[in-house]
Design a protein around this motif. Structure first.
Motif, PDB file in Angstrom:
ATOM      1  N   ILE A 108      -5.525   9.787 -15.407  1.00  0.00           N
ATOM      2  CA  ILE A 108      -6.570   8.765 -15.295  1.00  0.00           C
ATOM      3  C   ILE A 108      -5.984   7.540 -14.587  1.00  0.00           C
ATOM      4  N   PHE A 109      -6.650   7.085 -13.521  1.00  0.00           N
ATOM      5  CA  PHE A 109      -6.263   5.868 -12.810  1.00  0.00           C
ATOM      6  C   PHE A 109      -7.461   4.925 -12.835  1.00  0.00           C
ATOM      7  N   ARG A 110      -7.275   3.734 -13.403  1.00  0.00           N
ATOM      8  CA  ARG A 110      -8.404   2.816 -13.542  1.00  0.00           C
ATOM      9  C   ARG A 110      -7.929   1.357 -13.624  1.00  0.00           C
ATOM     10  N   ASN A 111      -8.855   0.460 -13.345  1.00  0.00           N
ATOM     11  CA  ASN A 111      -8.623  -0.986 -13.475  1.00  0.00           C
ATOM     12  C   ASN A 111      -7.397  -1.429 -12.674  1.00  0.00           C
ATOM     13  N   ILE A 112      -7.534  -1.395 -11.359  1.00  0.00           N
ATOM     14  CA  ILE A 112      -6.443  -1.777 -10.460  1.00  0.00           C
ATOM     15  C   ILE A 112      -6.979  -2.814  -9.483  1.00  0.00           C
ATOM     16  N   ASP A 113      -6.299  -3.954  -9.387  1.00  0.00           N
ATOM     17  CA  ASP A 113      -6.742  -5.091  -8.589  1.00  0.00           C
ATOM     18  C   ASP A 113      -5.756  -5.302  -7.437  1.00  0.00           C
ATOM     19  N   ILE A 114      -6.272  -5.217  -6.202  1.00  0.00           N
ATOM     20  CA  ILE A 114      -5.422  -5.356  -5.014  1.00  0.00           C
ATOM     21  C   ILE A 114      -6.034  -6.423  -4.124  1.00  0.00           C
ATOM     22  N   ARG A 115      -5.250  -7.465  -3.828  1.00  0.00           N
ATOM     23  CA  ARG A 115      -5.789  -8.565  -3.034  1.00  0.00           C
ATOM     24  C   ARG A 115      -4.707  -9.210  -2.171  1.00  0.00           C
ATOM     25  N   ASN A 116      -5.184  -9.948  -1.150  1.00  0.00           N
ATOM     26  CA  ASN A 116      -4.277 -10.678  -0.254  1.00  0.00           C
ATOM     27  C   ASN A 116      -3.241  -9.743   0.371  1.00  0.00           C
ATOM     28  N   VAL A 117      -3.752  -8.735   1.059  1.00  0.00           N
ATOM     29  CA  VAL A 117      -2.905  -7.747   1.720  1.00  0.00           C
ATOM     30  C   VAL A 117      -3.166  -7.806   3.220  1.00  0.00           C
ATOM     31  N   VAL A 118      -2.088  -7.822   4.006  1.00  0.00           N
ATOM     32  CA  VAL A 118      -2.184  -7.763   5.458  1.00  0.00           C
ATOM     33  C   VAL A 118      -1.308  -6.621   5.943  1.00  0.00           C
ATOM     34  N   CYS A 119      -1.904  -5.732   6.738  1.00  0.00           N
ATOM     35  CA  CYS A 119      -1.144  -4.641   7.352  1.00  0.00           C
ATOM     36  C   CYS A 119      -1.433  -4.660   8.846  1.00  0.00           C
ATOM     37  N   SER A 120      -0.401  -4.820   9.659  1.00  0.00           N
ATOM     38  CA  SER A 120      -0.617  -5.013  11.094  1.00  0.00           C
ATOM     39  C   SER A 120      -0.676  -3.706  11.877  1.00  0.00           C
ATOM     40  N   ASN A 121      -0.165  -2.603  11.299  1.00  0.00           N
ATOM     41  CA  ASN A 121      -0.139  -1.374  12.076  1.00  0.00           C
ATOM     42  C   ASN A 121       0.050  -0.194  11.132  1.00  0.00           C
ATOM     43  N   ALA A 122      -1.009   0.610  10.973  1.00  0.00           N
ATOM     44  CA  ALA A 122      -0.929   1.781  10.097  1.00  0.00           C
ATOM     45  C   ALA A 122      -1.613   2.960  10.777  1.00  0.00           C
ATOM     46  N   GLY A 123      -1.214   4.162  10.372  1.00  0.00           N
ATOM     47  CA  GLY A 123      -1.892   5.342  10.883  1.00  0.00           C
ATOM     48  C   GLY A 123      -3.292   5.463  10.307  1.00  0.00           C
ATOM     49  N   PHE A 124      -3.413   5.181   8.996  1.00  0.00           N
ATOM     50  CA  PHE A 124      -4.687   5.252   8.297  1.00  0.00           C
ATOM     51  C   PHE A 124      -4.833   4.002   7.437  1.00  0.00           C
ATOM     52  N   ALA A 125      -6.054   3.551   7.248  1.00  0.00           N
ATOM     53  CA  ALA A 125      -6.272   2.343   6.457  1.00  0.00           C
ATOM     54  C   ALA A 125      -6.082   2.613   4.970  1.00  0.00           C
TER      55      ALA A 125
END
Length: 489
Positions: free
Chosen positions: A427-444
């Motif tokens: 079970i994966f739940r309640n995860i907060d992700i913010r203020n992220v910058v990625c300049s170059n990735a294969g997939f978002a």
């Protein structure tokens, strides 16, 4: 009379302030309750390794001298064992309570490449109860232990590890596979000995999957390569400023420890190092991972809590962890949870970190059979550059390969039938992700959950990702997005 009194009060105030725990700030203003973590108190007593007749030229084993120095300090209540400048060749080192192993500038602890020096011990590896060779540095059930200084600890990993041709240059391949005793299992895969070959044949995921006799265990000892730093069930642990490199398997592995500080270290392995994770924090409680750098052939900073039935039986989550101000270079993932998370993972803060050239930035992975709950994970302020595959991935179908290897195989997200929900359902739940910058990735981004247990309650805010491919969502619910900008190149 008032002036001297005022001066004394001011000096007293600054004396108290300077004595305040420097790690206190990391546990303040968190979105979950976490007690203050402080460095272990080591007695002010010191001995030098050179005083025990040890040879600092790297020509003679210093194992006995190191063991005797630790025993002498322990008998007096503890203290610091200082390793001076030089190269100190040694077999395994066992730390005891109230001992600090301190490496001065220019000091290198070089662990010998000789499997006979590392006896088999009962241990947990990759989340399973098993046997492995004794780790180069280990401690079990100890309190107040530290490894500090500005020297380096080298695990002589090339003696133990297998090698894939695709991960090295042609000249490296020829040099590394010319070692006497090695076995070419196929034209693109080499193992270091016949014993290693036998161990692989009776194992899955690096752990033997059948009952073995003592003779069989001994016969495959080279296959049972150890983690380099193994700290089990210890309390009040400090690793500070040291270089940890070239480990036989995982580099640093605190297991079931409490009050752990990892500060200012460099943990690194060659990019081709099989199972060369830089840091695996497993079933630990109250830990700080700060101001450190990780550069490995596998996961960088990884949070675990045991695998399948063994992990559920242990039942100890990895909880109350702050990761701050860290850099991860090449490796499978910058910050990773899983795939061994059967005991649960909760109350984790990851902030102000940078991932440069990793396969994945933020990686959450598991599979059916694990069980366990991953919840209350907070990620804030991450910068990523040159991410080979996904800036962010949740994948509940982990099969032992890196994301890059899976994509190279042509594997794609597919519809799968739902299974009954049991204790084996992750079970994966309640995860907060913010203020992220990625300049170059294969997939978002990738959200690839289970139909019977979708990934639930992920909050994404203030995120900018430049990628070649867009985000994908399957079996994910209650995903909220605010100011999420994906720029397709």
């Amino acid at each position: 009379m008032k002036k001297p009194l005022l001066t004394m009060l001011v000096l007293a105030f600054f004396a108290v302030a300077s004595a305040e725990n420097p790690y206190k700030r990391f546990t303040q203003n968190l979105p979950f309750p976490m007690p203050e973590v402080s460095a272990p108190q080591i007695p002010q007593r010191e001995v030098k390794l050179s005083s025990y007749g040890a040879d600092g030229t790297g020509q003679t084993l210093c194992t006995s001298a190191i063991s005797q120095a630790i025993a002498d300090l322990s008998a007096q209540g503890g203290g610091r064992l200082t390793v001076p400048r030089g190269i100190w060749l040694t077999g395994p080192i066992v730390l005891k309570s109230n001992i600090e192993l301190h490496l001065e500038h220019g000091a290198v602890l070089q662990f010998a490449g000789d499997e006979s020096l590392y006896p088999l011990v009962s241990i947990s590896f990759e989340g399973l109860d098993t046997r492995r060779c004794q780790s180069p540095i280990s401690a079990v059930g100890q309190t107040n232990i530290a490894i500090t200084g500005h020297g380096a600890i080298d695990g002589n990993g090339q003696y133990w590890r297998p090698l894939k041709k695709s991960k090295v240059t042609e000249s490296q391949w020829k040099k590394m596979t010319s070692v006497t005793g090695g076995v070419m299992k196929r034209k693109d895969y080499w193992v270091p000995s016949q014993g290693y070959d036998k161990g692989e044949q009776m194992s899955s995921m690096n752990v033997p999957d059948k009952e073995l006799s003592d003779e069989e265990w001994q016969d495959i000892r080279r296959f049972l390569r150890p983690v380099m730093i193994s700290l089990v069930d210890c309390k009040n642990v400090l690793l500070k400023d040291v270089i940890f490199q070239n480990s036989p398997a995982w580099n640093i592995h605190p297991l079931m420890c409490e009050n752990v500080i990892i500060d200012g270290v460099l943990a690194r392995n060659p990019a081709y190092a099989q199972n060369g994770d830089a840091l695996d924090l497993e079933s630990c409680k109250n830990a700080l991972i700060v101001n450190s750098k990780f550069d490995a052939g596998d996961d960088g900073i990884c949070i675990k809590s045991g695998k399948d039935a063994d992990g559920r039986r242990r039942g100890r989550p990895c909880e109350n962890v702050v990761v701050e101000g860290c850099t991860v270079f090449a490796g499978h993932g910058g910050f990773v949870v899983g795939s061994e998370m059967s005991g649960g993972v909760r109350n984790i803060m990851v902030r102000e970190c940078q991932f440069l050239g990793t396969d994945v930035g933020l990686r959450f992975k598991s599979t059916r059979g694990r069980g366990g709950i991953v919840e209350n994970i907070y990620v804030d302020g991450i910068s990523m550059n040159d991410i080979t595959t996904y800036a962010l991935t949740f994948n509940m179908y982990y099969g032992g390969k890196s994301v890059a290897e899976v994509l190279a195989d042509g594997t794609t997200v597919q519809e799968v039938p739902a299974m009954p929900v049991t204790e084996e359902t992750p079970i994966f739940r309640n995860i907060d992700i913010r203020n992220v910058v990625c300049s170059n990735a294969g997939f978002a981004m990738e959200f690839n959950g289970l139909p019977e247990m979708p990934i639930d309650g992920i909050r994404l805010k203030d995120i900018v990702i430049r990628a070649k491919n867009d985000a994908t969502f399957q079996y994910a619910r209650n995903i909220t997005k605010e100011n999420v900008n994906i720029i397709l190149k």
